[in-house]
Scaffold this motif. Structure first.
Motif: not given
Length: 134
Positions: A104-105, A108-112, A115
């Protein structure tokens, strides 16, 4: 969720592969218990081949190494059974409870971060293109 044991899985993989894939893709998770290491890897390879789903393999011992290597993302948990799974995995955890934070954490940081790289790439290409026009 679908829970299946080794003897049933052997029968399913021999005769009913397509039906198994259809049912497994409708479930949120598939749990295989009392199966051989080769069956674990075969299920992961089958789901990767037949679907476009991401396959997550989690294991804590030497018998889980083929599953971890066959999955798209392998997570090894260091435990009583040794650290073979942790050495063969993409990510190693000390305890199973750390899995939620990893997904989850850090996910998400990897996705950001990805991006931002994509935005930077577009900006850079547009800047180079505009400079060539003028």
């Amino acid at each position: 969720a679908m829970v299946i044991d080794g003897a049933t899985l052997k029968h399913v993989l021999e005769d009913h592969r397509k039906d198994f894939v259809k049912l497994a893709t409708k479930c949120l998770s598939v749990i295989c218990n009392r199966v051989t290491p080769l069956q674990k890897a075969e299920v992961a390879k089958l789901l990767k081949k037949e679907t476009d789903c991401v396959c997550l393999g989690i294991g804590d011992g030497g018998n889980d190494v083929p599953l971890i290597q066959a999955a798209d993302l392998g997570i090894g948990i260091q435990g009583r059974e040794g650290s073979q799974a942790a050495r063969a995995s993409d990510f190693a955890l000390a305890e199973f409870q750390h899995l939620q934070r990893l997904l989850m954490v850090h996910g998400r940081y990897s996705l950001l971060r990805n991006t931002k790289v994509i935005y930077y790439s577009f900006y850079k290409n547009i800047a180079v293109f505009v400079a060539q026009i003028y």
